[in-house]
Write a protein that holds these residues in place. Structure first.
Motif, PDB file in Angstrom:
ATOM      1  N   ALA A  36       0.823  -1.210   0.000  1.00 20.40           N
ATOM      2  CA  ALA A  36       0.000   0.000   0.000  1.00 20.40           C
ATOM      3  C   ALA A  36       0.854   1.256   0.000  1.00 20.40           C
ATOM      4  O   ALA A  36       0.507   2.260  -0.631  1.00 20.40           O
ATOM      5  N   SER A  37       1.975   1.219   0.706  1.00 19.71           N
ATOM      6  CA  SER A  37       2.867   2.382   0.749  1.00 19.71           C
ATOM      7  C   SER A  37       3.483   2.655  -0.618  1.00 19.71           C
ATOM      8  O   SER A  37       3.608   3.805  -1.035  1.00 19.71           O
ATOM      9  N   ALA A  38       3.871   1.573  -1.316  1.00 17.02           N
ATOM     10  CA  ALA A  38       4.434   1.745  -2.653  1.00 17.02           C
ATOM     11  C   ALA A  38       3.400   2.333  -3.603  1.00 17.02           C
ATOM     12  O   ALA A  38       3.710   3.232  -4.407  1.00 17.02           O
ATOM     13  N   ALA A  39       2.160   1.844  -3.512  1.00 18.21           N
ATOM     14  CA  ALA A  39       1.091   2.385  -4.351  1.00 18.21           C
ATOM     15  C   ALA A  39       0.841   3.850  -4.016  1.00 18.21           C
ATOM     16  O   ALA A  39       0.665   4.686  -4.913  1.00 18.21           O
ATOM     17  N   GLY A  40       0.829   4.158  -2.718  1.00 16.44           N
ATOM     18  CA  GLY A  40       0.620   5.536  -2.301  1.00 16.44           C
ATOM     19  C   GLY A  40       1.735   6.465  -2.747  1.00 16.44           C
ATOM     20  O   GLY A  40       1.490   7.603  -3.167  1.00 16.44           O
ATOM     21  N   TRP A  41       2.969   5.990  -2.666  1.00 17.38           N
ATOM     22  CA  TRP A  41       4.114   6.802  -3.072  1.00 17.38           C
ATOM     23  C   TRP A  41       4.075   7.076  -4.581  1.00 17.38           C
ATOM     24  O   TRP A  41       4.311   8.204  -5.013  1.00 17.38           O
ATOM     25  N   GLY A  71       4.036  15.334  -5.652  1.00 17.17           N
ATOM     26  CA  GLY A  71       4.218  15.405  -4.202  1.00 17.17           C
ATOM     27  C   GLY A  71       5.647  15.153  -3.784  1.00 17.17           C
ATOM     28  O   GLY A  71       6.402  14.463  -4.462  1.00 17.17           O
ATOM     29  N   THR A  72       6.024  15.698  -2.652  1.00 22.31           N
ATOM     30  CA  THR A  72       7.384  15.550  -2.135  1.00 22.31           C
ATOM     31  C   THR A  72       7.435  14.493  -1.040  1.00 22.31           C
ATOM     32  O   THR A  72       6.411  14.087  -0.480  1.00 22.31           O
ATOM     33  N   GLY A  73       8.645  14.087  -0.712  1.00 20.79           N
ATOM     34  CA  GLY A  73       8.834  13.139   0.372  1.00 20.79           C
ATOM     35  C   GLY A  73       8.373  13.700   1.700  1.00 20.79           C
ATOM     36  O   GLY A  73       7.796  12.983   2.536  1.00 20.79           O
ATOM     37  N   THR A  74       8.606  14.989   1.931  1.00 18.89           N
ATOM     38  CA  THR A  74       8.183  15.623   3.180  1.00 18.89           C
ATOM     39  C   THR A  74       6.674  15.558   3.339  1.00 18.89           C
ATOM     40  O   THR A  74       6.158  15.214   4.410  1.00 18.89           O
ATOM     41  N   ILE A  86      -8.421  11.188   7.776  1.00 14.28           N
ATOM     42  CA  ILE A  86      -7.579  12.348   7.491  1.00 14.28           C
ATOM     43  C   ILE A  86      -8.065  12.993   6.195  1.00 14.28           C
ATOM     44  O   ILE A  86      -7.997  12.370   5.130  1.00 14.28           O
ATOM     45  N   PRO A  87      -8.562  14.218   6.243  1.00 15.64           N
ATOM     46  CA  PRO A  87      -9.018  14.892   5.023  1.00 15.64           C
ATOM     47  C   PRO A  87      -7.827  15.316   4.173  1.00 15.64           C
ATOM     48  O   PRO A  87      -6.679  15.249   4.629  1.00 15.64           O
ATOM     49  N   PRO A  88      -8.072  15.743   2.944  1.00 15.67           N
ATOM     50  CA  PRO A  88      -6.966  16.282   2.138  1.00 15.67           C
ATOM     51  C   PRO A  88      -6.248  17.385   2.902  1.00 15.67           C
ATOM     52  O   PRO A  88      -6.877  18.298   3.450  1.00 15.67           O
ATOM     53  N   LEU A  89      -4.933  17.284   2.965  1.00 12.39           N
ATOM     54  CA  LEU A  89      -4.152  18.214   3.773  1.00 12.39           C
ATOM     55  C   LEU A  89      -3.750  19.445   2.967  1.00 12.39           C
ATOM     56  O   LEU A  89      -3.352  19.331   1.812  1.00 12.39           O
ATOM     57  N   PRO A  90      -3.840  20.618   3.574  1.00 19.06           N
ATOM     58  CA  PRO A  90      -3.367  21.823   2.902  1.00 19.06           C
ATOM     59  C   PRO A  90      -1.845  21.868   2.902  1.00 19.06           C
ATOM     60  O   PRO A  90      -1.185  20.962   3.407  1.00 19.06           O
ATOM     61  N   ASP A  91      -1.299  22.932   2.341  1.00 25.23           N
ATOM     62  CA  ASP A  91       0.148  23.090   2.347  1.00 25.23           C
ATOM     63  C   ASP A  91       0.658  23.002   3.779  1.00 25.23           C
ATOM     64  O   ASP A  91       0.094  23.594   4.695  1.00 25.23           O
ATOM     65  N   GLY A  92       1.737  22.237   3.969  1.00 27.07           N
ATOM     66  CA  GLY A  92       2.182  21.952   5.320  1.00 27.07           C
ATOM     67  C   GLY A  92       3.541  22.515   5.652  1.00 27.07           C
ATOM     68  O   GLY A  92       4.149  23.236   4.864  1.00 27.07           O
ATOM     69  N   PRO A  93       4.033  22.170   6.834  1.00 22.50           N
ATOM     70  CA  PRO A  93       5.333  22.666   7.284  1.00 22.50           C
ATOM     71  C   PRO A  93       6.483  22.014   6.529  1.00 22.50           C
ATOM     72  O   PRO A  93       6.297  21.047   5.794  1.00 22.50           O
ATOM     73  N   GLY A  94       7.678  22.535   6.750  1.00 19.92           N
ATOM     74  CA  GLY A  94       8.865  22.034   6.087  1.00 19.92           C
ATOM     75  C   GLY A  94       9.412  20.785   6.743  1.00 19.92           C
ATOM     76  O   GLY A  94       8.855  20.273   7.724  1.00 19.92           O
ATOM     77  N   PRO A  95      10.540  20.277   6.233  1.00 23.15           N
ATOM     78  CA  PRO A  95      11.110  19.022   6.719  1.00 23.15           C
ATOM     79  C   PRO A  95      11.435  19.018   8.210  1.00 23.15           C
ATOM     80  O   PRO A  95      11.245  17.999   8.884  1.00 23.15           O
TER      81      PRO A  95
END
Length: 431
Positions: A79-84, A92-95, A360-369
């Motif tokens: 599931a993680s591979a599919a999600g990534w 999308g970024t890794g962060t 967890i709803p769609p997340l807005p822009d979030g914090p940095g690493p």
């Protein structure tokens, strides 16, 4: 509160056998704990806590089939591979990926730790049966090791996906070598804490098997090859546990995790692929899909809360004359069926209250690493400490505060980041 599958999820493109496997794993955990929790009253009228299943001669070998945590990490890796892949395809970024995965574990844990803090705090202040409360708290907190292990693996998904793309066989081989080296150092020196390093190596190995499963490696293998590998793995468990330093019981090999668990993980991954056709037939049934969706959309609630509910129901039966059979008696074994029904019903009702923390709803822009890293550490430490020290009122309070801060940090809006993978709120990390 009602739940429905988000429109982004295309069931025609999903491997529903993985959803079935995930649900079956968690339900089996509930069953096993129902068989392990025995609370009775001795001749002097004092409460006695026993583990009836572990007292049986068949228990150790039964764990070779019943220890399904390696399989759960395999399914989680798929599931993680599919999600990534989905996340990065949208830029999308890794962060952002790690932020979403961490939040899906930290947010459901927050109400649980708050509950433990209130209950254990009240029991401590009122001095309520400390000889029962203490072991009950340790038992109720025992599944929380999973939060630490799974969060660690989820945090490493971006790295492990890149390593798999660059050198898939070498990556898996190095993880296996890490497991062997850690075990060798642990057993040769007698320093048990060295084994904690395998919290990473063992579960990352199993997760990596899931990434291989996602890439179709198991699909391309002939059934006879998969069957031979699975049989060889189970045969290898005999000398490892009979002559080697490992427990025969896979439960004894769980924390810290050891080499037999990755051997078991390979066997379970092979068996999962071998059973794909009959499992697909099961999932073609509407009733099966309905059950898997209803239970699957509440897996974190079921996993995190099932032991507190089991203990509460068991305690209630002790207050009702004749309602609590003596543990390990025939009547007690038969009562596990009705207990399972009652516990699952209560967990469903509980999910209507705390289940909103799981979505967890769609997340807005979030914090940095850096901020995401702080959130991950705050979510990891309480579960790790409970795994090592056992749950008590201090760790419950510390955990509640840490998870509250972690959720606040991870949900904070910040610099421009592609949003986390919303469809995976249903398809992944519901463990």
């Amino acid at each position: 509160m009602t739940r429905s599958a988000p429109p982004e999820v295309d069931l025609a493109k999903r491997d529903l056998t993985l959803d079935l496997a995930r649900v079956a794993c968690v339900l089996l955990v509930v069953v096993i704990h129902l068989l392990q929790v025995g609370i009775g009253v001795d001749e002097a009228g004092a409460f006695v806590v026993t583990r009836p299943a572990e007292m049986q001669d068949w228990f150790a070998l039964a764990t070779w089939a019943g220890q399904i945590m390696p399989l759960f990490f395999v399914v989680g890796g798929f599931a993680s591979a599919a999600g990534w892949r989905s996340h990065t395809a949208r830029g999308g970024t890794g962060t952002a990926f790690v932020r979403g995965r961490a939040l899906r574990l930290a947010q459901p844990a927050l109400p649980l730790f708050a509950f433990f803090a209130i209950v254990l705090g009240a029991a401590t202040i009122l001095q309520l049966a400390p000889d029962i409360v203490a072991p009950a708290a340790i038992g109720a907190g025992s599944p929380l090791w999973f939060l630490a292990a799974y969060l660690l693996c989820q945090t490493c998904v971006p790295l492990m996906m890149r390593l798999d793309e660059a050198a898939p066989r070498l990556t898996l081989a190095l993880l296996a070598a890490g497991v062997v080296i850690v075990d060798a150092l642990r057993y040769s020196t007698g320093i048990e804490d060295i084994g904690l390093l395998n919290l990473a190596f063992v579960w990352l190995f199993c997760q990596q098997l899931g990434i291989w499963y996602f890439r179709g490696v198991f699909d391309r293998a002939r059934p006879v090859v998969l069957a031979v590998i699975a049989a060889g793995c189970y045969l290898a468990l005999w000398p490892l546990t009979a002559v080697g330093p490992y427990y025969v019981s896979m439960l004894g090999n769980l924390n810290p995790p050891t080499l037999p668990l990755i051997v078991l993980g390979v066997a379970q991954a092979c068996l999962l692929r071998l059973l794909k056709r009959p499992l697909t037939a099961v999932m073609d049934l509407r009733a099966a899909r309905a059950v898997v969706f209803v239970v699957g959309s509440r897996l974190m609630t079921i996993y995190l809360w099932h032991l507190p509910v089991i203990l509460a129901v068991t305690g209630l039966t002790l207050l009702i004359p004749g309602a609590a059979p003596t543990p390990a008696t025939p009547a007690w074994w038969w009562s596990r069926i009705s207990m399972f029904i009652v516990v699952m019903g209560l967990l469903y009702a509980l999910s209507l209250v705390v289940g909103r923390w799981e979505a967890i709803p769609p997340l807005p822009d979030g914090p940095g690493p850096i901020a995401v890293g702080v959130g991950v550490v705050l979510a990891f430490v309480p579960a790790f400490l409970v795994m090592e020290l056992g749950l008590d009122v201090v760790l419950a309070v510390v955990g509640a505060v840490a998870y509250a801060v972690a959720v606040t940090v991870l949900r904070r809006t910040g610099r421009r980041e592609p949003r986390a993978d919303a469809p995976q709120a249903v398809s992944d990390a519901r463990a």
